[in-house]
Write an enzyme that holds these catalytic residues in place. Structure first.
Site, PDB file in Angstrom:
ATOM      1  N   PRO A  79       0.923  -1.622  -0.040  1.00  0.00           N
ATOM      2  CA  PRO A  79       0.211   0.249   0.119  1.00  0.00           C
ATOM      3  C   PRO A  79       0.355   1.295   0.158  1.00  0.00           C
ATOM      4  O   PRO A  79       1.569   1.924   0.726  1.00  0.00           O
ATOM      5  CB  PRO A  79      -1.298   0.350   1.933  1.00  0.00           C
ATOM      6  CG  PRO A  79      -0.214  -1.469   1.970  1.00  0.00           C
ATOM      7  CD  PRO A  79       0.749  -2.146   1.355  1.00  0.00           C
ATOM      8  N   GLU A  80       1.114   1.719  -0.962  1.00  0.00           N
ATOM      9  CA  GLU A  80       1.412   3.492  -1.118  1.00  0.00           C
ATOM     10  C   GLU A  80       0.090   4.185  -1.121  1.00  0.00           C
ATOM     11  O   GLU A  80      -1.195   4.065  -0.798  1.00  0.00           O
ATOM     12  CB  GLU A  80       2.015   3.953  -2.304  1.00  0.00           C
ATOM     13  CG  GLU A  80       3.318   2.749  -2.697  1.00  0.00           C
ATOM     14  CD  GLU A  80       3.650   2.902  -3.830  1.00  0.00           C
ATOM     15  OE1 GLU A  80       3.606   3.751  -4.423  1.00  0.00           O
ATOM     16  OE2 GLU A  80       4.346   1.706  -4.512  1.00  0.00           O
ATOM     17  N   LYS A  85       0.579   7.848   4.153  1.00  0.00           N
ATOM     18  CA  LYS A  85       0.273   7.055   4.373  1.00  0.00           C
ATOM     19  C   LYS A  85       0.196   6.401   5.243  1.00  0.00           C
ATOM     20  O   LYS A  85      -0.367   4.852   6.403  1.00  0.00           O
ATOM     21  CB  LYS A  85       1.973   5.045   3.565  1.00  0.00           C
ATOM     22  CG  LYS A  85       2.839   6.082   2.828  1.00  0.00           C
ATOM     23  CD  LYS A  85       3.329   4.728   2.500  1.00  0.00           C
ATOM     24  CE  LYS A  85       4.574   5.086   1.161  1.00  0.00           C
ATOM     25  NZ  LYS A  85       6.208   4.130   1.052  1.00  0.00           N
ATOM     26  N   ARG A 132      16.466  -1.755  -3.448  1.00  0.00           N
ATOM     27  CA  ARG A 132      14.907  -2.366  -3.661  1.00  0.00           C
ATOM     28  C   ARG A 132      15.026  -2.210  -5.232  1.00  0.00           C
ATOM     29  O   ARG A 132      15.528  -1.450  -6.110  1.00  0.00           O
ATOM     30  CB  ARG A 132      14.344  -0.453  -4.091  1.00  0.00           C
ATOM     31  CG  ARG A 132      14.310  -0.076  -2.018  1.00  0.00           C
ATOM     32  CD  ARG A 132      12.902  -0.372  -1.861  1.00  0.00           C
ATOM     33  NE  ARG A 132      13.358  -0.907   0.008  1.00  0.00           N
ATOM     34  CZ  ARG A 132      13.051   0.636   0.770  1.00  0.00           C
ATOM     35  NH1 ARG A 132      13.347   1.944   0.599  1.00  0.00           N
ATOM     36  NH2 ARG A 132      13.869   0.586   1.417  1.00  0.00           N
TER      37      ARG A 132
END
Length: 275
Positions: free
Chosen positions: A2-3, A59, A262
């Site tokens: 979730p962003e 967020k 990442r």
DNA sequence: CAGGTCTCCTGCTAGC
DNA sequence: TGCTAGCAGGAGACCT
């Protein structure tokens, strides 16, 4: 994961069902989810309170409990489900809110999510909210704001665009999408970016997040909004997760590298390195 | 202070 | 087919 668009989607669906509901009890099954204060103070501070509204900052979901905010960060896999009292507790359900006629259950396979209970008068003075940067649509988000934040920074833009103390809400997926649309190589040192680059970062951050919210977020791997509802932005992704595929603009082979630990996807032709 | 690395977790997958 | 090592990753802790 979730962003901002996913959190916003969750906020909207929770709000429809939660505003005006009273919390009769809280069961914390996995205590590490509660980051602040202690589990007992957390429970004591919520029981008997009414959920007045649900807001969002970056967020974080912010449940307005009257005198305080219950903050919930979903991190990688946090989700909310409405369930009846008699339904068996799933092994990944860690916090259960008793709302009288129904239960709100927080589920998180990897247990990375965190909750906080912060008094309203302290919300902007205490972590984690005090550390957050600007919302993407904030008028104060300008080229000169980014210039100031990025100056002296030698980190790659991919890492810095994820820094929540500068702009909030961008995670790994949207970072790749924004840099692709802005035609910026992810390993570019952010002090080397031109004004035009910064302008594009702002523009595409807003565009990508706006569109993703309209489509209910991106469901890849594990994200769903409330009660397992999927988003639709995954169909719009240009670059993230597309290694073994080709650039939608020029047809070149999309490359996957690691930037700051990442997974990062980019088109070597459209997003040339600065020399 | 800036930046690098480790840590938290579990499910999935590549490789044998 | 079945097993396991390794990977995924947001953000805080800790180290240099």
């Amino acid at each position: 994961m979730p962003e901002l668009p996913e959190v916003e989607t969750v906020r909207r669906s929770l709000k429809l069902r939660l505003v005006g509901k009273k919390v009769y009890g809280v069961k914390v099954i996995y205590p590490n989810i509660i980051a602040y204060p202690s589990v007992s103070e957390f429970i004591k501070g919520i029981c008997g309170k009414e959920i007045r509204d649900i807001e969002r900052r970056g967020k974080f979901l912010m449940f307005d409990m009257g005198d305080s905010y219950l903050l919930s960060h979903l991190r990688m896999e946090g989700k909310y489900f409405f369930k009846n009292h008699d339904e068996v507790i799933n092994k990944h359900e860690h916090v259960i809110f008793d709302l009288g006629d129904i239960e709100l259950r927080y589920m998180d396979t990897r247990k990375f999510g965190r909750m906080y209970l912060i008094r309203k008068d302290m919300i902007n003075k205490m972590k984690p909210i005090s550390e957050l940067g600007l919302e993407p649509w904030d008028r104060k988000l300008t080229i000169s704001y980014l210039k100031d934040k990025y100056k002296n920074k030698k980190l790659p833009i991919k890492s810095v665009i994820l820094d929540q103390s500068i702009i909030v809400g961008i995670g790994n997926i949207y970072a790749d999408e924004i840099l692709f649309l802005a035609k910026i190589n992810p390993i570019t040192k952010c002090c080397d970016l031109s004004d035009d680059d910064l302008k594009k970062i702002i523009k595409y951050t807003r565009e990508v997040l706006d569109k993703a919210i309209k489509l209910g977020g991106t469901t890849i791997r594990s994200y769903t909004s409330v009660d397992g509802v999927h988003g639709r932005f995954q169909n719009e992704l240009s670059i993230h997760g597309k290694d073994k595929g080709n650039c939608p603009k020029c047809g070149s082979e999309i490359i996957k590298i690691k930037v700051g630990g990442r997974g990062t996807y980019y088109c070597p032709k459209c997003q040339k390195e600065k020399v």
